[in-house]
Enzyme design. Structure first.
Site: not given
Length: 299
Positions: A46-48
């Site tokens: 979902s996020e890096t």
């Protein structure tokens, strides 16, 4: 062509393969925006998070979903500092420059990471229970039944979410969201996503159980969401959900309906503080794509 070190950290848990996975690039100086976006797309979580040098704080961080940059991400922050602690960062307080300002991060001796979020902002919205129920795929009566003292509202402690209380845990679990409708709904109220919750939690010591959907940001359902957890606790305090006796610490369950259970701890002090553990589950290198931009970003 060159490579960069990248790790994957499961946040809001101390058990591998649970909680919310985040990509973390510990040294992202020299990467362009297009390269960071390409890496986030390749990681497909979902996020890096990309950690960089900062002139205004101990570190700078930028967050990318597979499709776009976002201003703040709780679980990727928790994951980043859980990994740094595993890699030798001493317990204590450090500062972090984000797109919403400089935040304080506290790393406890046991590895728990506490993220101080932005000042709360809460306002009611008039979008209609029918529209919200249809978008979430839940019963309108179940939404309205939880609304006597807790209206539909947008709350933010750095990233805004439409907060939707519902009556029972079974209502949360049986939600069948219409992602296109949710994306349009969130956009219409200037929110990053929609957080559905019930006080009817799985464990007696938990404050609530939630699910968060942000398809407009490229995240159909986020397993465990730090920014939304801060926002919903600010919302509960704003509307007096605890009759002016707000718990010193709230415990939020999330992720169980996508087989990624995790726990977020939230403290409402002078500012909202969101806490959790994290565990590194992958550590390796990734080939950085060629940059199409003329300049490498310096911030």
């Amino acid at each position: 062509m060159h490579t960069t070190r990248i790790v994957q950290v499961d946040a809001f848990t101390d058990e591998p393969c649970t909680g919310n996975p985040a990509g973390v690039v510990p040294d992202a100086d020299g990467l362009s925006e297009s390269q960071m976006q390409a890496i986030a797309n390749e990681m497909a979580v979902s996020e890096t998070a990309f950690l960089r040098e900062s002139d205004d704080a101990d570190r700078r961080i930028r967050y990318f979903t597979p499709s776009q940059e976002v201003d703040l991400c709780g679980h990727a922050t928790i994951g980043s500092f859980a990994h740094l602690h595993e890699d030798g960062l001493e317990p204590g307080t450090t500062t972090l420059e984000t797109n919403v300002g400089v935040l304080e991060i506290d790393v406890a001796v046991d590895g728990t990471v506490w993220m101080t979020q932005d000042a709360p902002a809460v306002h009611e919205v008039d979008v209609g229970y029918g529209r919200v129920a249809d978008a979430l795929g839940v019963g309108r009566a179940a939404l309205e039944g939880a609304s006597a003292d807790l209206p539909l509202a947008v709350a933010s402690t750095g990233l805004p979410f439409l907060i939707a209380p519902i009556t029972y845990l079974s209502d949360v679990g049986s939600a069948r969201p219409d992602m296109a409708a949710l994306a349009e709904l969130a956009d219409d109220v200037d929110a990053a996503g929609v957080y559905l919750f019930s006080f009817d939690a799985l464990e007696a010591e938990s404050t609530l159980h939630g699910r968060m959907f942000a398809p407009g940001a490229g995240v159909p359902e986020d397993p465990v969401t730090g920014t939304a957890s801060g926002a919903v606790c600010a919302y509960l305090d704003h509307f007096g959900a605890f009759d002016d006796d707000t718990p010193e610490e709230m415990r939020l369950e999330q992720g169980h309906y996508v087989d990624r259970p995790g726990i977020v701890r939230v403290r409402l002090e002078s500012k909202v503080r969101v806490g959790g553990r994290g565990v590194t589950v992958l550590d390796g290198s990734l080939v950085v794509p060629e940059d199409d931009e003329d300049e490498i970003l310096e911030a």
